[in-house]
Design a protein around this motif. Structure first.
Motif, short mmCIF file in Angstrom:
data_model
loop_
_atom_site.label_atom_id
_atom_site.label_comp_id
_atom_site.label_asym_id
_atom_site.label_seq_id
_atom_site.Cartn_x
_atom_site.Cartn_y
_atom_site.Cartn_z
N ALA A 174 0.85 -1.11 0.03
CA ALA A 174 0.07 -0.06 0.04
C ALA A 174 0.84 1.36 0.19
N ILE A 175 0.61 1.93 -0.91
CA ILE A 175 1.32 3.67 -0.88
C ILE A 175 0.56 4.60 -0.10
N ASP A 176 1.26 5.03 0.91
CA ASP A 176 0.74 5.98 1.70
C ASP A 176 0.95 7.51 0.85
N VAL A 177 -0.17 7.89 0.46
CA VAL A 177 0.03 9.31 -0.56
C VAL A 177 0.41 10.46 0.27
N GLY A 178 -0.15 10.46 1.62
CA GLY A 178 0.15 11.60 2.39
C GLY A 178 1.95 11.78 2.71
N LYS A 179 2.56 10.39 2.92
CA LYS A 179 3.93 10.49 3.14
C LYS A 179 4.47 10.78 1.93
N LEU A 180 4.06 10.14 0.68
CA LEU A 180 4.77 10.49 -0.51
C LEU A 180 4.65 12.01 -0.89
N PHE A 181 3.47 12.58 -0.59
CA PHE A 181 3.48 14.08 -0.85
C PHE A 181 4.42 14.91 0.22
N GLU A 182 4.64 14.37 1.22
CA GLU A 182 5.36 15.06 2.62
C GLU A 182 6.97 14.93 1.89
N LEU A 183 7.24 13.80 1.24
CA LEU A 183 8.60 13.64 0.83
C LEU A 183 8.70 14.54 -0.30
N VAL A 184 7.85 14.80 -1.37
CA VAL A 184 8.16 15.78 -2.47
C VAL A 184 8.44 17.10 -2.08
N TRP A 185 7.17 17.65 -0.92
CA TRP A 185 7.59 19.08 -0.77
C TRP A 185 8.75 19.38 -0.19
N ALA A 186 8.83 18.38 0.88
CA ALA A 186 10.15 18.50 1.55
C ALA A 186 11.38 18.52 0.89
N ALA A 187 11.45 17.58 -0.09
CA ALA A 187 12.64 17.56 -0.81
C ALA A 187 13.06 18.83 -1.71
N ALA A 188 11.71 19.42 -2.11
CA ALA A 188 11.75 20.66 -3.07
C ALA A 188 12.20 21.77 -2.25
N LEU A 189 11.70 21.87 -0.88
CA LEU A 189 12.14 23.09 -0.03
C LEU A 189 13.63 22.82 0.14
N ALA A 190 14.30 21.51 0.29
CA ALA A 190 15.48 21.43 0.95
C ALA A 190 16.27 21.73 -0.16
N SER A 191 16.06 21.70 -1.47
CA SER A 191 16.69 21.92 -2.57
C SER A 191 16.85 23.27 -2.84
N ILE A 192 15.80 23.89 -2.96
CA ILE A 192 15.73 25.42 -2.91
C ILE A 192 16.71 26.09 -1.95
#
Length: 78
Positions: free
Chosen positions: A4-22
């Motif tokens: 099962a894929i936890d969409v909330g955790k996946l979305f958190e990973l995406v925005w955290a990675a984008a924020l960290a890279s910026i």
């Protein structure tokens, strides 16, 4: 068995990675800009501006190192 894929955790990973890279890109860019402009100001005998640009470079360098240390601590704690 399909995991099962936890969409909330996946979305958190995406925005955290984008924020960290910026944050990493901006802080390192400020290190480079501050150092280059401080040297330029020193060459043109503008000591006040050179000091402010050097301070910007140092503060941005501390932020950059802080981000790297935080990232390593997060990676090792997981």
């Amino acid at each position: 068995m399909i995991a099962a894929i936890d969409v909330g955790k996946l979305f958190e990973l995406v925005w955290a990675a984008a924020l960290a890279s910026i944050a990493v890109a901006v802080s390192f860019s400020l290190v480079m800009i501050g150092a280059a402009r401080a040297e330029d100001c020193r060459r043109n005998r503008r000591a006040g501006s050179a000091t402010l640009y050097a301070a910007l470079s140092i503060v941005a360098g501390v932020v950059f190192i802080g981000i790297a240390v935080f990232a390593i601590s997060v990676i090792t704690s997981k």
